[in-house]
Design a protein around this motif. Structure first.
Motif: not given
Length: 416
Positions: A93-96, A37-44, A30-35
């Protein structure tokens, strides 16, 4: 005080350990899209973290299996759980994306250590007792599969996607404490056993050349491919073609998971009433094959009422639940001294077969019908049934005849 093997607490511990890899997949969905969005990436892009986790999960057991045969199950579990905890914290704690990918890959390596669960069962139990324990483990795994996505969604809503990895770290740490302080070693470690590459290679040579074990490994792989085809194809068909909502599909998925649990529990009950493992395995495989073939026939005729399709998928899942405890028990029956290597080989080959079947279903999906799913399911389930009836069962009979013949020869020479 250690947890005794014949207690519910021990069964619960094994179930929780076996569920770690599966919950590590489903709780993050469930968290792929939210992750992203935080990291500036697409869900894919974030979806690649699932591939990294699965890759290490499929390959790491090939190392853990022989290591656990020579050093013991407890050190392997301790190392794997500690690695899982550390990797889960790093993911939180990942930021990228590179850091998250690395964390998920290492997390999979750690989670893969729990594949020794089936070897632990073989260390302690035999025959119907082992079959019953494996059935209980399957129930725990399917409960985790059903609960994990909902738990992940709840954690996401309450505290964000990082809390999901923090929760995984907490669960892993609790299991680590229990394993280190309440779990006693189960493997019979030979003093002369050496952990060298040649010994590892020899273990897998023995597994892959043993006529009975390798036959049941192939039966299990074909059965697993059937289920992986359903898991991939059902969402594509019900959501993409039929137009059901994700919530409606979730109910279907939960019903099929409940069918797997029901099959495993039923097998355990019938085993205690004297129904043989071979009979239950044949019934389970035949049920999955029959339901899959009917599904394929319905697909080819274009008649696909949703309620009947769901009922047939549940029948396939029920057959899987009936057969898997018996397949795993038979796979490890004849090589108890290298049960870790047997379990690792069986698990990795099943994951490879599942990846192939999932890929075929996804690539061949036409956007309108369930043909790719039902065709792969029918082919895989029929292959599993044929392999059991024509290869595994006959190999088992030949080996039993050889053992009986050798025993009679020894008694004859002794009496003379």
């Amino acid at each position: 005080m250690r947890i005794e093997p014949d207690t519910f607490a021990f069964t619960l511990l094994l179930g929780l350990l076996a569920a770690v890899p599966y919950s590590g997949i489903d709780i993050n969905l469930p968290a792929l899209a939210a992750t992203g969005a935080t990291l500036g990436l697409s869900a894919s892009d974030v979806g690649l973290t699932m591939s990294a986790f699965m890759l290490s999960l499929a390959t790491a057991p090939l190392i853990y299996g022989p290591v656990s045969d020579r050093l013991g199950r407890k050190p392997v579990l301790g190392f794997g759980l500690a690695l899982f905890v550390a990797a889960s914290v790093s993911c939180a704690f990942a930021s990228s994306l590179p850091v998250l990918l690395l964390g998920r890959f290492v997390q999979g390596i750690g989670a893969a250590a729990t594949a020794t669960t089936f070897a632990i069962i073989r260390d302690l139990f035999d025959g119907d007792a082992a079959r019953s324990k494996i059935g209980n483990i399957m129930v725990a795994v399917n409960v985790a599969t059903v609960i994990a996505p909902t738990a992940g969604a709840a954690l996401l809503a309450a505290a964000g996607w990082r809390s999901i990895y923090a929760t995984q770290a907490a669960i892993g740490f609790m299991l680590l404490v229990v394993v280190m302080f309440r779990f006693a070693e189960t493997a019979a470690i030979a003093p002369s056993g050496r952990l060298v590459p040649s010994a590892v290679i020899d273990s897998y040579r023995r597994v892959l050349t043993h006529p009975v074990s390798v036959a049941y490994i192939l039966v299990g792989a074909a059965g697993g491919a059937t289920v992986f085809a359903y898991v991939t194809g059902a969402s594509l068909f019900f959501v993409g073609a039929v137009g059901l909502s994700p919530e409606q599909y979730g109910l279907i998925f939960s019903a099929c998971s409940a069918s797997v649990m029901g099959g495993a529990l039923l097998d355990g009950q019938l085993g205690r009433r004297g129904i043989s493992s071979s009979h239950m395995l044949a019934i389970g495989l035949a049920l999955s094959a029959a339901a899959s073939v009917v599904l394929l026939g319905m697909t080819l005729t274009g008649w696909m009422p949703t309620e009947l399709v769901v009922a047939l998928l549940m029948a396939v899942a029920l057959g899987f639940g009936l057969s898997v405890p018996n397949v795993m028990s038979a796979t490890m029956q004849h090589l108890p001294e290298i049960a870790g290597a047997v379990s690792a080989a069986a698990g990795s080959i099943q994951l490879i077969a599942g990846a192939i079947s999932s890929g075929l279903v996804a690539v061949r999906f036409d956007g309108r019908t369930a043909l790719s799913m039902t065709a792969v399911m029918a082919a895989s389930s029929l292959l599993a049934l044929v392999l059991y009836c024509l290869v595994a069962r006959s190999a088992d009979r030949r080996l039993r005849s050889q053992v009986i013949g050798a025993g009679e020869a020894i008694r004859s020479s002794t009496s003379s």
